[in-house]
Design a protein around this motif. Structure first.
Motif, short mmCIF file in Angstrom:
data_model
loop_
_atom_site.label_atom_id
_atom_site.label_comp_id
_atom_site.label_asym_id
_atom_site.label_seq_id
_atom_site.Cartn_x
_atom_site.Cartn_y
_atom_site.Cartn_z
N ALA A 58 0.88 -1.31 -0.10
CA ALA A 58 0.10 0.05 0.07
C ALA A 58 0.80 1.19 0.06
O ALA A 58 0.61 2.17 -0.96
CB ALA A 58 -1.02 -0.04 1.25
N SER A 59 1.97 1.32 0.91
CA SER A 59 2.84 2.39 0.77
C SER A 59 3.43 2.66 -0.66
O SER A 59 3.46 3.95 -0.83
CB SER A 59 4.01 2.33 1.97
N ILE A 60 3.92 1.67 -1.03
CA ILE A 60 4.57 1.81 -2.43
C ILE A 60 3.68 2.19 -3.52
O ILE A 60 3.79 3.01 -4.22
CB ILE A 60 5.26 0.37 -2.87
N GLN A 61 2.56 1.63 -3.39
CA GLN A 61 1.45 2.06 -4.60
C GLN A 61 0.85 3.59 -4.51
O GLN A 61 0.71 4.01 -5.27
CB GLN A 61 0.05 1.03 -4.23
N ARG A 62 1.04 4.23 -3.03
CA ARG A 62 0.72 5.57 -2.96
C ARG A 62 1.89 6.46 -3.56
O ARG A 62 1.59 7.52 -4.23
CB ARG A 62 0.48 5.89 -1.28
N LEU A 63 2.97 5.97 -3.34
CA LEU A 63 4.02 6.50 -4.12
C LEU A 63 4.21 6.67 -5.51
O LEU A 63 4.12 7.62 -6.17
CB LEU A 63 5.52 6.11 -3.49
N VAL A 64 3.62 5.38 -5.95
CA VAL A 64 3.47 5.23 -7.38
C VAL A 64 2.28 6.36 -7.95
O VAL A 64 2.56 6.95 -9.17
CB VAL A 64 3.03 3.69 -7.70
N VAL A 65 1.33 6.39 -7.32
CA VAL A 65 0.37 7.33 -7.53
C VAL A 65 0.84 8.82 -7.73
O VAL A 65 0.59 9.33 -8.65
CB VAL A 65 -1.02 7.21 -6.72
N GLN A 66 1.68 9.14 -6.93
CA GLN A 66 2.23 10.52 -6.98
C GLN A 66 3.20 10.50 -8.07
O GLN A 66 3.26 11.70 -8.62
CB GLN A 66 2.98 10.66 -5.46
N MET A 67 3.79 9.43 -8.38
CA MET A 67 4.72 9.58 -9.61
C MET A 67 3.92 9.51 -10.94
O MET A 67 4.41 10.34 -11.83
CB MET A 67 5.69 8.35 -9.61
N LYS A 68 2.92 9.01 -10.88
CA LYS A 68 2.09 8.88 -12.07
C LYS A 68 1.59 10.42 -12.54
O LYS A 68 1.34 10.87 -13.58
CB LYS A 68 0.92 8.11 -11.88
N ASP A 69 1.28 11.40 -11.32
CA ASP A 69 0.60 12.45 -11.34
C ASP A 69 1.71 13.31 -11.75
O ASP A 69 1.48 14.26 -12.95
CB ASP A 69 0.35 13.03 -10.09
N GLU A 70 2.93 13.45 -11.55
CA GLU A 70 3.92 14.15 -11.98
C GLU A 70 4.40 13.75 -13.74
O GLU A 70 4.54 14.61 -14.26
CB GLU A 70 5.40 13.91 -11.28
N LEU A 71 4.19 12.28 -13.86
CA LEU A 71 4.50 11.91 -15.21
C LEU A 71 3.44 12.53 -16.28
O LEU A 71 3.66 12.84 -17.30
CB LEU A 71 4.51 10.59 -15.24
N GLU A 72 2.01 12.58 -15.65
CA GLU A 72 1.13 13.18 -16.65
C GLU A 72 1.57 14.76 -16.99
O GLU A 72 1.04 14.98 -18.17
CB GLU A 72 -0.34 13.03 -15.94
N LYS A 73 2.07 15.58 -15.98
CA LYS A 73 2.42 16.75 -16.27
C LYS A 73 3.44 16.73 -17.36
O LYS A 73 3.42 17.52 -18.23
CB LYS A 73 2.75 17.55 -14.95
N ILE A 74 4.34 16.01 -17.10
CA ILE A 74 5.43 15.84 -18.24
C ILE A 74 4.92 15.46 -19.74
O ILE A 74 5.31 16.28 -20.49
CB ILE A 74 6.61 14.66 -17.66
N LYS A 75 4.14 14.30 -19.73
CA LYS A 75 3.41 14.36 -20.95
C LYS A 75 2.67 15.47 -21.60
O LYS A 75 2.74 15.59 -22.76
CB LYS A 75 2.65 12.85 -20.89
N GLU A 76 2.10 15.93 -20.72
CA GLU A 76 1.25 17.23 -21.20
C GLU A 76 2.21 18.13 -21.97
O GLU A 76 1.91 18.79 -22.87
CB GLU A 76 0.29 17.83 -20.16
N GLN A 77 3.19 18.36 -21.24
CA GLN A 77 4.07 19.57 -21.63
C GLN A 77 5.13 19.09 -22.74
O GLN A 77 5.23 20.03 -23.60
CB GLN A 77 5.05 19.94 -20.29
N THR A 78 5.25 17.95 -22.98
CA THR A 78 6.16 17.45 -24.08
C THR A 78 5.43 17.66 -25.36
O THR A 78 5.79 17.97 -26.47
CB THR A 78 6.39 15.90 -24.07
N LEU A 79 3.92 17.82 -25.49
CA LEU A 79 3.07 18.09 -26.41
C LEU A 79 3.36 19.66 -27.02
O LEU A 79 2.98 19.99 -28.23
CB LEU A 79 1.76 18.04 -26.45
N ASN A 80 4.05 20.44 -26.15
CA ASN A 80 4.28 22.01 -26.47
C ASN A 80 5.77 22.02 -26.93
O ASN A 80 6.14 23.40 -26.83
CB ASN A 80 3.69 22.65 -25.26
N VAL A 81 6.67 21.02 -26.88
CA VAL A 81 7.96 21.14 -27.27
C VAL A 81 8.27 20.95 -28.64
O VAL A 81 7.51 19.73 -29.23
CB VAL A 81 8.67 20.43 -26.24
N ILE A 82 9.14 21.65 -29.63
CA ILE A 82 9.33 21.45 -30.85
C ILE A 82 10.17 20.30 -30.95
O ILE A 82 10.87 19.67 -30.12
CB ILE A 82 10.10 22.52 -31.44
#
Length: 296
Positions: A272-296
């Motif tokens: 459970a503890s690791i899965q909570r950390l995984v959820v937080q990592m996924k949240d940051e990764l979604e931000k990265i994916k969204e921003q890469t769409l605005n990069v040449i």
């Protein structure tokens, strides 16, 4: 160098009685999509302008607007050959008088204008003026493109800072996962030991099944390889980010690999503890994916 696909640049210049204003706007797009809004008289120059935009802006939805205003009087490309027309009028007047004809001066003038060489063509002068005007227009467009590219670089610098922040958060969560994984292993070991004891005490104990179950649990719970690969992907992301030829497509591909390792850690950890950390990592990764769409 990281560049955003969102940008704006404008330039206004005056020369030779000509005022030129150029504006360039860019937005997100998977490919280079160019739209030019030009005065009709310069429509034949659109291909040349498109080549300039392609060379400088690379990718994105690009819109170029060009406005041209002439402040001075425009010289006609054809002028009246006054000495010759005057000679024609005098000759026609003398002829009409000798024939005792009553012809008005306006009629004589109209006839004179219809005679050979009554007009002078200034093709060379008009051509030189058009070439000079286009050179001025082209320089203005280049300045607007340069400012748009500069804007993109500034936006890209901000995006780079954000990317580093997101990657660092994921790396910090991975460190916490490594700490938690050390605590998780004894619990997994105890669970496997109990299962082995149960199997060996059974009258239907099967050695082959025992080995299969053991391998299954070892592979299912071990996340060592995923942690190593995730670290490597995070490092590679930062390496590409700092490269001169950094581009959004490559960063997006790496982000997908990062996501694959994060998902595997979450599914295999069974904690459970690791899965909570995984959820937080996924949240940051979604931000990265969204921003890469605005990069040449």
């Amino acid at each position: 160098m990281l560049k955003s696909m969102t940008g704006f640049g404008s330039a206004t210049q005056e020369a030779n009685g000509l005022t030129v204003t150029a504006e360039v706007k860019t937005l997100n797009s998977k490919f280079l999509d160019i739209y030019c809004r030009l005065p009709r008289v310069y429509s034949d120059k659109e291909v040349e302008l498109r080549n300039l935009l392609t060379q400088r802006l690379e990718r994105g939805k690009v819109e170029l607007s060009l406005n041209v205003t002439r402040l001075t009087d425009i010289r006609p490309g054809v002028t009246v050959n006054r000495p010759l027309v005057e000679a024609y009028v005098n000759d026609l007047r003398n002829t009409s008088q000798s024939l005792l004809l009553d012809v008005s001066d306006s009629d004589l003038f109209k006839l004179a204008l219809q005679q050979p060489n009554a007009f002078n063509s200034e093709v060379s002068t008009a051509s030189e003026t058009a070439a000079s005007d286009w050179e001025h227009i082209q320089l203005t467009a280049l300045e607007a493109i340069r400012k748009c590219d500069e804007f993109r670089q500034q936006e890209g610098h901000g995006l780079e800072s954000k990317f580093r922040e997101y990657i660092q958060i994921i790396a910090d969560r991975l460190t916490l996962i490594e700490v938690q994984d050390v605590k998780r292993i004894p619990a997994v070991r105890e669970r496997v030991r109990n299962l082995v004891t149960e199997l060996m005490g059974s009258d239907e104990f099967d050695q082959n099944r025992f080995e299969q179950e053991l391998i299954y649990y070892i592979e299912k719970f071990d996340i060592s390889e995923e942690k190593v690969r995730l670290k490597n992907h995070l490092s590679y992301f930062l390496e590409v980010l700092a490269a001169e030829e950094a581009n959004g497509k490559k960063l997006n591909f790496i982000a997908q690999e990062i996501g694959r390792e994060i998902n595997t850690i979450g599914s295999k950890a069974n904690d459970a503890s690791i899965q909570r950390l995984v959820v937080q990592m996924k949240d940051e990764l979604e931000k990265i994916k969204e921003q890469t769409l605005n990069v040449i």
